[in-house]
Design a protein around this motif. Sequence first.
Motif: not given
Length: 109
Positions: A13-21, A31-37, A49-52
């Motif tokens: 999960a952590a590695r995959w989320a980093a890739e997805l981020r 204008a958008g933003s992506v939070s750290p994992v 979890v990633i906030g968008l």
Amino acid sequence: MGNATVEVSGAQAARWAAELRVALVGAVGPAGSVSPVQVQRSAEMVIAVIGLVFSGVEVAKTITEWWGARRREGAAVTVLLPDGTRIELTEGSQARLEIAMRQDDAGQH
């Protein structure tokens, strides 16, 4: 602008989320933003979890394409919208996700 939370679960999960981020940073636009994992661990599961904050449906396409490439490895993705909508990605769920994200984006203006 809309916003959403993306949960990635599975063995990596952590590695995959980093890739997805990384993919999402390119999709949300300037204008958008992506939070750290953020990683949440329980006895049974790890959820990253990633906030968008986003505009448009490009984010939905990016999420579903990424998931499509990782689902055979066991990646699970759930998208949570502020109105309580919870979309667990499955085969054919891209259209539903795009509609929900478009509505959230329109409702935030």
